[in-house]
Design a protein around this motif. Sequence first.
Motif, mmCIF file in Angstrom:
data_model
loop_
_atom_site.group_PDB
_atom_site.id
_atom_site.type_symbol
_atom_site.label_atom_id
_atom_site.label_comp_id
_atom_site.label_asym_id
_atom_site.label_seq_id
_atom_site.Cartn_x
_atom_site.Cartn_y
_atom_site.Cartn_z
ATOM 1 N N ARG A 130 0.817 -1.217 0.000
ATOM 2 C CA ARG A 130 0.000 0.000 0.000
ATOM 3 C C ARG A 130 0.856 1.274 0.000
ATOM 4 N N ARG A 131 2.109 1.163 -0.354
ATOM 5 C CA ARG A 131 3.053 2.267 -0.144
ATOM 6 C C ARG A 131 2.632 3.571 -0.830
ATOM 7 N N ARG A 132 1.900 3.490 -1.935
ATOM 8 C CA ARG A 132 1.506 4.702 -2.657
ATOM 9 C C ARG A 132 0.067 5.125 -2.335
ATOM 10 N N GLN A 133 -0.567 4.407 -1.430
ATOM 11 C CA GLN A 133 -1.946 4.719 -1.071
ATOM 12 C C GLN A 133 -1.990 5.773 0.030
ATOM 13 N N MET A 134 -2.980 6.665 -0.027
ATOM 14 C CA MET A 134 -3.153 7.649 1.023
ATOM 15 C C MET A 134 -3.463 6.939 2.339
ATOM 16 N N ALA A 135 -2.802 7.360 3.395
ATOM 17 C CA ALA A 135 -2.943 6.679 4.675
ATOM 18 C C ALA A 135 -4.369 6.725 5.199
ATOM 19 N N GLY A 136 -5.085 7.793 4.875
ATOM 20 C CA GLY A 136 -6.462 7.915 5.333
ATOM 21 C C GLY A 136 -7.401 6.897 4.716
ATOM 22 N N LEU A 137 -6.975 6.232 3.652
ATOM 23 C CA LEU A 137 -7.805 5.240 2.979
ATOM 24 C C LEU A 137 -7.518 3.822 3.454
ATOM 25 N N LEU A 138 -6.566 3.661 4.345
ATOM 26 C CA LEU A 138 -6.247 2.336 4.879
ATOM 27 C C LEU A 138 -7.326 1.878 5.855
ATOM 28 N N SER A 139 -7.421 0.578 6.040
ATOM 29 C CA SER A 139 -8.304 0.051 7.077
ATOM 30 C C SER A 139 -7.730 0.394 8.451
ATOM 31 N N GLY A 140 -8.525 0.200 9.489
ATOM 32 C CA GLY A 140 -8.052 0.489 10.844
ATOM 33 C C GLY A 140 -6.816 -0.313 11.213
ATOM 34 N N GLY A 141 -6.825 -1.590 10.865
ATOM 35 C CA GLY A 141 -5.669 -2.433 11.173
ATOM 36 C C GLY A 141 -4.431 -2.004 10.420
ATOM 37 N N GLU A 142 -4.608 -1.630 9.155
ATOM 38 C CA GLU A 142 -3.477 -1.172 8.355
ATOM 39 C C GLU A 142 -2.932 0.140 8.893
ATOM 40 N N GLN A 143 -3.825 1.028 9.338
ATOM 41 C CA GLN A 143 -3.368 2.278 9.934
ATOM 42 C C GLN A 143 -2.593 2.022 11.221
ATOM 43 N N GLN A 144 -3.030 1.024 11.997
ATOM 44 C CA GLN A 144 -2.296 0.709 13.231
ATOM 45 C C GLN A 144 -0.904 0.189 12.912
ATOM 46 N N MET A 145 -0.794 -0.648 11.903
ATOM 47 C CA MET A 145 0.526 -1.133 11.495
ATOM 48 C C MET A 145 1.394 0.016 11.003
ATOM 49 N N LEU A 146 0.783 0.963 10.301
ATOM 50 C CA LEU A 146 1.526 2.130 9.841
ATOM 51 C C LEU A 146 1.990 2.971 11.035
ATOM 52 N N ALA A 147 1.131 3.124 12.033
ATOM 53 C CA ALA A 147 1.507 3.901 13.216
ATOM 54 C C ALA A 147 2.680 3.269 13.942
ATOM 55 N N VAL A 148 2.673 1.949 14.042
ATOM 56 C CA VAL A 148 3.795 1.252 14.684
ATOM 57 C C VAL A 148 5.044 1.359 13.820
ATOM 58 N N GLY A 149 4.881 1.125 12.515
ATOM 59 C CA GLY A 149 6.021 1.228 11.614
ATOM 60 C C GLY A 149 6.631 2.616 11.617
ATOM 61 N N ARG A 150 5.786 3.624 11.648
ATOM 62 C CA ARG A 150 6.260 5.009 11.702
ATOM 63 C C ARG A 150 7.081 5.244 12.967
ATOM 64 N N ALA A 151 6.614 4.711 14.097
ATOM 65 C CA ALA A 151 7.358 4.851 15.354
ATOM 66 C C ALA A 151 8.713 4.145 15.288
ATOM 67 N N LEU A 152 8.752 3.016 14.600
ATOM 68 C CA LEU A 152 9.988 2.232 14.535
ATOM 69 C C LEU A 152 11.023 2.825 13.579
ATOM 70 N N MET A 153 10.612 3.778 12.752
ATOM 71 C CA MET A 153 11.544 4.370 11.788
ATOM 72 C C MET A 153 12.736 5.052 12.466
ATOM 73 N N SER A 154 12.555 5.545 13.672
ATOM 74 C CA SER A 154 13.657 6.224 14.364
ATOM 75 C C SER A 154 14.610 5.242 15.045
#
Length: 237
Positions: A130-154
């Motif tokens: 989903r790398r090119r998809q707008m984050a607001g269009l993700l499902s709730g679970g996908e958004q949660q994975m993105l939130a965790v992944g975003r935190a892990l980037m640092s």
Amino acid sequence: METALDIQGLHVRYGPIRAVQGIDLIVPKGGITALLGANGAGKTTTVMAIAGALPVVSGAVSLFGKDMTGAKPDAIVRAGVAISPEGRRVFAQLTVEENLLLAGSILGDEKLSAKRLAEMKERFPILGERRRQMAGLLSGGEQQMLAVGRALMSGPRLLLLDEPSLGLAPQVVDQIFDIVEELKADGISVLLVEQNAALALDIADHAVVLANGAVAAAGAPSELANDAVLQSAYLAA
């Protein structure tokens, strides 16, 4: 015991409201501490104070043996802490990849940021798809994975994970908790804030129960899981 996080006598206010009242809390290095309690117990307030987003009235916050009481959020991040906030709070108008790269920009190293991006796509294959998809269009679970992944980037050593199961289907919740256990296996310490006590106690090494901004109980998850009074009063999922 070596600790990733050691809080002693923490007091936090929202204006005149004493939201957190003198709590003690420890996250062991490489361990998972569950922070439990009903809505309004002070869980998110505690997390935001640790992250430097709310001022500490009194008490001490130590990260990896260093006093970080009152430190600003950027200093907390540089100390090795990242947060996946309650409600996910992804940047809806940015793509999945843009969300991740924005978080990686704190590294100040494009090659390292690109390396972390590749790691996130490997850890969370759906984010790669989903790398090119707008984050607001993700499902709730996908958004949660993105939130965790975003935190892990640092590249954090301590992850503050606030209500990761909120509003998600049971199957997706199981996937999220599997990821939390993988993070522990990778040596990342986790403070897990959860209303789903049964799931949190199942993977935690230590647990703290808050009620009205104070510690109601703390100890081994197996002890708290079998305490009928605490289950009824504080841990109902």
